[in-house]
Every structure is written in C-alpha cells, then in structure tokens.
Enzyme design. Structure first.
Site, mmCIF file in Angstrom:
data_model
loop_
_atom_site.group_PDB
_atom_site.id
_atom_site.type_symbol
_atom_site.label_atom_id
_atom_site.label_comp_id
_atom_site.label_asym_id
_atom_site.label_seq_id
_atom_site.Cartn_x
_atom_site.Cartn_y
_atom_site.Cartn_z
ATOM 1 N N HIS A 1 -1.143 4.685 7.131
ATOM 2 C CA HIS A 1 -0.815 5.029 5.745
ATOM 3 C C HIS A 1 -0.538 6.524 5.581
ATOM 4 O O HIS A 1 -1.305 7.349 6.090
ATOM 5 C CB HIS A 1 -1.952 4.618 4.812
ATOM 6 C CG HIS A 1 -2.184 3.141 4.778
ATOM 7 N ND1 HIS A 1 -3.137 2.526 5.564
ATOM 8 C CD2 HIS A 1 -1.564 2.160 4.073
ATOM 9 C CE1 HIS A 1 -3.105 1.229 5.334
ATOM 10 N NE2 HIS A 1 -2.154 0.976 4.436
ATOM 11 N N SER B 1 0.815 -1.221 0.000
ATOM 12 C CA SER B 1 0.000 0.000 0.000
ATOM 13 C C SER B 1 0.847 1.268 0.000
ATOM 14 O O SER B 1 0.389 2.322 -0.459
ATOM 15 C CB SER B 1 -0.930 0.009 1.223
ATOM 16 O OG SER B 1 -0.185 -0.097 2.424
ATOM 17 N N ASP C 1 -6.051 6.598 9.776
ATOM 18 C CA ASP C 1 -5.742 5.264 10.312
ATOM 19 C C ASP C 1 -4.377 5.222 10.998
ATOM 20 O O ASP C 1 -4.012 4.230 11.637
ATOM 21 C CB ASP C 1 -5.841 4.192 9.230
ATOM 22 C CG ASP C 1 -4.808 4.353 8.108
ATOM 23 O OD1 ASP C 1 -3.863 5.162 8.238
ATOM 24 O OD2 ASP C 1 -4.946 3.643 7.089
#
Length: 198
Positions: free
Chosen positions: A174, A22, A171
C-alpha cells in the site's frame, strides 16, 4: 456578458466518485492523506472546484465492487460528473481468474454507462512472477474494456509507485502519503482530460 457566463461555467462544482479498493480508500493513512482528498486538492490547484467522494473499500475485489455499485450510486446526493474505477488489484493478488475479473468490471462499466456517468478506468498490471499467460490475460482487461465502453484509461494506477520502498507502507503493498501523492500527480492530467479541462 460572455466572459461572465464562461466564468460561471468554469466555477461549476465538479463531483467525482473514486470507486475502488484500498488504493482509493486511503488504507493505513491519516484522514486527508488518502487518494480522494489529495486528488481533490490537486484538481483545485488546477482550477477545478472538485469534490471527490471516497467510495473505496479496502480488500474489495471487482466482484465485491460490482455487488455494492448500485446502492453506492443510489446513495449519492449528486450524480457524479466522472467516476474513477480502480478495482482488480485484489483479484490479481489473490490469483483469481482474469476472466472473472473481466466479467465483473464489464458489469460495473455497463452500469455507469447505463446511468450516463463517464468513467476513467485506472488499470493495473500483473507482476511477472504470476507467469506470462496470467500477465497477458490480466493486463489486457483494462484497455479492452476501456475501448468497449469508450471510457478514458489511465494504464497503471500505481505507475512510479509499485516496487519503490520509499513510496510504500512497510507492507510494501500500500502506498504511503508520498506514494499517493505520486499517484495523484500521475493521474491528474487524465482526470482533467476526462473532464474536458485539459
């Protein structure tokens, strides 16, 4: 004549493969704000006509990257001049055995070496809450493998970003646009050096 030849060489297209999870995929970000497009812009500002292919898949462990590596490379139109390998973060977040992560990354680097593709390995660091033993085993993976395969090493992909709320999505895992920007600023000199453009 010599000047025109060197000028032509400098103007050569440079193809980079960003092979990761990611963090390279641009998770949670609009198109154009992820790692690959921002790195491409940064390199072009530094005089390198770069094309960065985003081969990041959110959630991938090193094992999943290993499983898709061959068909990813076989599907490219152009052999990369450099591959940035940024895997292993999800292994650590899931508490997978460092020995397993090391083995999977070893196979990945061996495959790039077999195909004659230089690698810049983007390392990760385990947080203290995972314990000293885990930290020691995990953190040694990246410098060890970079040495084994004579790959370039960027020690910590999230340097200056990890643990900084303003640079991460809600979050807290990220990076946001500014976080990716910081990552790209940090790694660009290593990319230029790996390309022989330092």
């Amino acid at each position: 004549m010599v000047g025109s030849i060197s000028g032509a060489a400098e103007a050569k297209d440079v193809h980079i493969l960003a092979f990761g999870d990611s963090l390279t995929a641009g998770y949670g970000l609009p198109p154009g704000q992820g790692f690959a497009p921002q790195l491409e812009d940064s390199l072009r500002r530094n005089g390198v006509r770069a094309f960065v292919t985003n081969a990041g898949v959110s959630g991938n462990t090193a094992a999943q990257g290993r499983a898709r590596l061959a068909w990813t490379l076989d599907g490219l139109k152009t052999k990369p001049d450099l591959a940035i390998v940024a895997l292993g973060a999800n292994d650590m977040l899931r508490g997978l055995p460092p020995k397993q992560t090391r083995a999977d990354l070893d196979v990945i680097l061996a495959e790039f070496q077999r195909r004659g593709i230089p690698v810049l390995l983007a390392g990760m660091l385990a947080p203290p809450n995972l314990g000293q033993r885990y930290m020691a085993e995990y953190n040694s993976i990246f410098p060890d493998l970079a040495g084994k395969y004579r790959a370039s090493l960027y020690p910590f992909f999230l340097s200056g970003v990890a643990g900084v709320p303003a640079l991460n999505l809600p979050d807290r895992v990220h990076p946001n646009f500014q976080g990716i920007k910081r990552m790209v600023t940090g790694i660009t000199p290593s990319v230029l050096a790996a390309l022989g453009r330092k």
